[in-house]
Scaffold this active site. Structure first.
Site, PDB file in Angstrom:
ATOM      1  N   ARG A   1       0.823  -1.218   0.000  1.00 14.60           N
ATOM      2  CA  ARG A   1       0.000   0.000   0.000  1.00 14.60           C
ATOM      3  C   ARG A   1       0.859   1.272   0.000  1.00 14.60           C
ATOM      4  NH1 ARG A   1      -2.502  -3.529  -1.383  1.00 14.60           N
ATOM      5  NH2 ARG A   1      -4.433  -4.362  -0.559  1.00 14.60           N
TER       6      ARG A   1
ATOM      7  N   SER B   1     -11.304  -1.627   1.934  1.00 15.32           N
ATOM      8  CA  SER B   1     -10.616  -1.865   3.219  1.00 15.32           C
ATOM      9  C   SER B   1     -10.387  -0.519   3.883  1.00 15.32           C
ATOM     10  CB  SER B   1      -9.259  -2.511   3.000  1.00 15.32           C
ATOM     11  OG  SER B   1      -9.361  -3.512   2.049  1.00 15.32           O
TER      12      SER B   1
ATOM     13  N   GLU C   1      -6.452   3.062   5.794  1.00 13.91           N
ATOM     14  CA  GLU C   1      -5.896   2.948   4.439  1.00 13.91           C
ATOM     15  C   GLU C   1      -6.224   4.151   3.546  1.00 13.91           C
ATOM     16  OE1 GLU C   1      -6.165  -0.842   2.100  1.00 13.91           O
ATOM     17  OE2 GLU C   1      -6.953   0.497   0.582  1.00 13.91           O
TER      18      GLU C   1
HETATM   19  C1  LIG Z   1     -15.429  -1.616  -2.404  1.00 17.53           C
HETATM   20  C2  LIG Z   1     -13.949  -1.299  -2.539  1.00 17.53           C
HETATM   21  C3  LIG Z   1     -13.041  -2.350  -2.647  1.00 17.53           C
HETATM   22  C4  LIG Z   1     -11.674  -2.094  -2.753  1.00 17.53           C
HETATM   23  N1  LIG Z   1     -10.802  -3.146  -2.870  1.00 17.53           N
HETATM   24  C5  LIG Z   1      -9.472  -2.926  -2.963  1.00 17.53           C
HETATM   25  C6  LIG Z   1      -8.545  -4.022  -3.083  1.00 17.53           C
HETATM   26  O1  LIG Z   1      -8.925  -5.180  -3.146  1.00 17.53           O
HETATM   27  N2  LIG Z   1      -7.220  -3.733  -3.156  1.00 17.53           N
HETATM   28  C7  LIG Z   1      -6.748  -2.456  -3.124  1.00 17.53           C
HETATM   29  O2  LIG Z   1      -5.522  -2.269  -3.191  1.00 17.53           O
HETATM   30  N3  LIG Z   1      -7.594  -1.406  -3.019  1.00 17.53           N
HETATM   31  C8  LIG Z   1      -8.933  -1.602  -2.935  1.00 17.53           C
HETATM   32  N4  LIG Z   1      -9.803  -0.552  -2.808  1.00 17.53           N
HETATM   33  C9  LIG Z   1      -9.266   0.816  -2.793  1.00 17.53           C
HETATM   34  C10 LIG Z   1      -9.319   1.521  -4.176  1.00 17.53           C
HETATM   35  O3  LIG Z   1     -10.060   0.782  -5.098  1.00 17.53           O
HETATM   36  C11 LIG Z   1      -7.908   1.712  -4.717  1.00 17.53           C
HETATM   37  O4  LIG Z   1      -7.149   2.467  -3.832  1.00 17.53           O
HETATM   38  C12 LIG Z   1      -7.929   2.379  -6.101  1.00 17.53           C
HETATM   39  O5  LIG Z   1      -6.629   2.375  -6.651  1.00 17.53           O
HETATM   40  C13 LIG Z   1      -8.439   3.815  -6.018  1.00 17.53           C
HETATM   41  O6  LIG Z   1      -8.609   4.283  -7.339  1.00 17.53           O
HETATM   42  P1  LIG Z   1      -9.278   5.693  -7.587  1.00 17.53           P
HETATM   43  O7  LIG Z   1      -9.118   6.007  -9.034  1.00 17.53           O
HETATM   44  O8  LIG Z   1     -10.650   5.725  -7.049  1.00 17.53           O
HETATM   45  O9  LIG Z   1      -8.296   6.613  -6.738  1.00 17.53           O
HETATM   46  P2  LIG Z   1      -8.667   7.899  -5.892  1.00 17.53           P
HETATM   47  O10 LIG Z   1      -9.445   7.477  -4.683  1.00 17.53           O
HETATM   48  O11 LIG Z   1      -9.252   8.939  -6.762  1.00 17.53           O
HETATM   49  O12 LIG Z   1      -7.205   8.366  -5.438  1.00 17.53           O
HETATM   50  C14 LIG Z   1      -6.446   7.599  -4.531  1.00 17.53           C
HETATM   51  C15 LIG Z   1      -5.068   8.272  -4.355  1.00 17.53           C
HETATM   52  O13 LIG Z   1      -4.341   8.181  -5.567  1.00 17.53           O
HETATM   53  C16 LIG Z   1      -3.996   9.501  -6.043  1.00 17.53           C
HETATM   54  N5  LIG Z   1      -4.150   9.453  -7.508  1.00 17.53           N
HETATM   55  C17 LIG Z   1      -5.231   9.006  -8.199  1.00 17.53           C
HETATM   56  N6  LIG Z   1      -5.001   9.089  -9.513  1.00 17.53           N
HETATM   57  C18 LIG Z   1      -3.740   9.610  -9.657  1.00 17.53           C
HETATM   58  C19 LIG Z   1      -2.940   9.957 -10.797  1.00 17.53           C
HETATM   59  N7  LIG Z   1      -3.358   9.788 -12.050  1.00 17.53           N
HETATM   60  N8  LIG Z   1      -1.713  10.472 -10.557  1.00 17.53           N
HETATM   61  C20 LIG Z   1      -1.255  10.661  -9.297  1.00 17.53           C
HETATM   62  N9  LIG Z   1      -1.975  10.362  -8.191  1.00 17.53           N
HETATM   63  C21 LIG Z   1      -3.198   9.845  -8.382  1.00 17.53           C
HETATM   64  C22 LIG Z   1      -4.990  10.440  -5.386  1.00 17.53           C
HETATM   65  O14 LIG Z   1      -4.441  11.733  -5.291  1.00 17.53           O
HETATM   66  C23 LIG Z   1      -5.162   9.763  -4.044  1.00 17.53           C
HETATM   67  O15 LIG Z   1      -4.090  10.105  -3.210  1.00 17.53           O
HETATM   68  C24 LIG Z   1     -11.192  -0.770  -2.733  1.00 17.53           C
HETATM   69  C25 LIG Z   1     -12.107   0.293  -2.634  1.00 17.53           C
HETATM   70  C26 LIG Z   1     -13.482   0.045  -2.548  1.00 17.53           C
HETATM   71  C27 LIG Z   1     -14.437   1.190  -2.459  1.00 17.53           C
END
Ligand SMILES: Cc1cc2nc3c(=O)[nH]c(=O)nc-3n(C[C@H](O)[C@H](O)[C@H](O)COP(=O)(O)OP(=O)(O)OC[C@H]3O[C@@H](n4cnc5c(N)ncnc54)[C@H](O)[C@@H]3O)c2cc1C
Length: 329
Positions: free
Chosen positions: A157, A232, A322
């Site tokens: 992470r 998570s 997280e």
């Molecule tokens: C139901 C559910 C299940 C999940 N299961 C998992 C799992 O199994 N494993 C896991 O690892 N995670 C899991 N997650 C967490 C989540 O899916 C991940 O963290 C995912 O990568 C977030 O993507 P996002 O585009 O929504 O990022 P965001 O929430 O929009 O951003 C997350 C972080 O990344 C940064 N960021 C986003 N895009 C960029 C970019 N292009 N350049 C630089 N920084 C950037 C943002 O500034 C922020 O700090 C889960 C979440 C949910 C809601």
């Protein structure tokens, strides 16, 4: 989590060239910038964000090149990670359907660009295992750059994008992975292996693994379209050897690398299904907090503390959150 206040400015980034202009706009206004993909791992605080949010709308998926054993695929960072996985398991290169390396990441919500930020992982895979390089816009040096996976300090992470000086410095514009032509082999991650065993599945094409992971996730995790959660909410706890031995003596499960599943700790502290300040500990997966009726970040903060305190009281271990947080309290 569907909480938190408004942002002062929001800019949608549709092409790489929009980035310099967007950062310039923020500089002129002397405001900070925050990048959002799908927002699934960000919690907004009540005071809102007095800055500029860049929403990632960069799209496109391409085959870069291939050799006897591997194929390189690139996705622009605003693509959904699950669409990228789907593309990889269905891709036909003239000889083979489906390439292996990200199929176990099926159904993780959010964008491709966020995947390296916290090195997303599930069911024994994480993006670090196949990540080749990322392309970024570097706000500090005001230029586009290519960064190899080895430069990103990827861990559990963790990456340079969410720790230290790298926080807020880069906008990831594309992600290139190197996938394998050979498929995954048993033994698989426990619940995945059990799924295959129960159904006598013996062929493990990427599409089959994707289907299995999708089914397991649907049965265990709340559907993000229906329930407000960040997946998570807490990170697994990692113990050193001495701590691990002490924990095992108390019948606490300690997995490879000293990992204690935080879901187990929360469940065995008696919190599964319980509700605090409008936030419910999921009765399917105790590491997930669901926003049932909480109206503010302040409610979430109180619920979080209640869970942390109960786990600490029972096991002497401190849980860490997280998801990232954004804005003023
Ligand atoms: C139901 C559910 C299940 C999940 N299961 C998992 C799992 O199994 N494993 C896991 O690892 N995670 C899991 N997650 C967490 C989540 O899916 C991940 O963290 C995912 O990568 C977030 O993507 P996002 O585009 O929504 O990022 P965001 O929430 O929009 O951003 C997350 C972080 O990344 C940064 N960021 C986003 N895009 C960029 C970019 N292009 N350049 C630089 N920084 C950037 C943002 O500034 C922020 O700090 C889960 C979440 C949910 C809601």
């Amino acid at each position: 989590m569907r909480l938190g206040g408004a942002a002062r400015f929001v800019i949608e980034i549709e092409e790489d060239k929009d980035l310099a202009e967007a950062y310039h706009f923020a500089d002129e206004k002397k405001l900070p910038v925050y990048v959002i993909g799908g927002g699934s791992n960000i919690i907004g605080r009540d005071g809102g964000y007095n800055g500029v949010i860049l929403v990632n709308k960069l799209h496109g998926i391409y085959v870069i090149d291939s050799d006897e054993d591997t194929i390189r695929l690139c996705a622009k960072s605003g693509e959904l990670l699950d669409d990228f996985v789907d593309y990889s398991v269905k891709l036909f290169d003239g000889e083979q359907f489906g390439f292996s390396g990200i199929e176990a990441l099926s159904k993780i919500p959010g964008t491709v660009g966020a995947a390296p930020v916290q090195n997303v992982g599930a069911y024994g895979q994480d993006i670090a295992q196949t990540l080749h390089h990322v392309c970024v816009y570097d706000y500090k040096d005001n230029c586009f750059k290519k960064m190899m996976a080895s430069e990103l300090n990827l861990g559990y992470r963790r990456s340079i994008f969410n720790t230290g000086d790298g926080v807020g410095r880069y906008f990831i514009t594309s992600v290139t992975v190197e996938l394998h032509k050979h498929w995954m082999k048993p033994p698989f991650y426990n619940s995945l292996q059990a799924y295959f065993d129960e159904r006598n599945i013996t062929e493990f094409s990427p599409a089959v693994v994707r289907e299995a992971v999708s089914a397991i996730r649907a049965s265990k995790l709340p559907d993000p379209k229906e329930y407000a959660s960040s997946g998570s909410f807490f990170k697994n706890v990692y113990l050193n050897e001495e701590e691990a031995e002490a924990a095992r003596a108390k019948d606490i499960p300690v997995w490879d690398g000293g990992k204690v599943p935080c879901g187990w700790l929360i469940e065995h502290a008696g919190l599964k299904g319980k509700e605090f300040y409008g936030m419910r500990v999921s009765d399917k997966a105790a590491l997930v907090l669901i926003n049932e009726s909480a109206k503010s970040y302040a409610d979430l903060a109180k619920a979080r503390q209640a869970v942390i305190d109960a786990v600490y009281e029972k096991f002497g271990m401190t849980l860490e959150q997280e998801p990232m947080e954004l804005g003023d309290e």
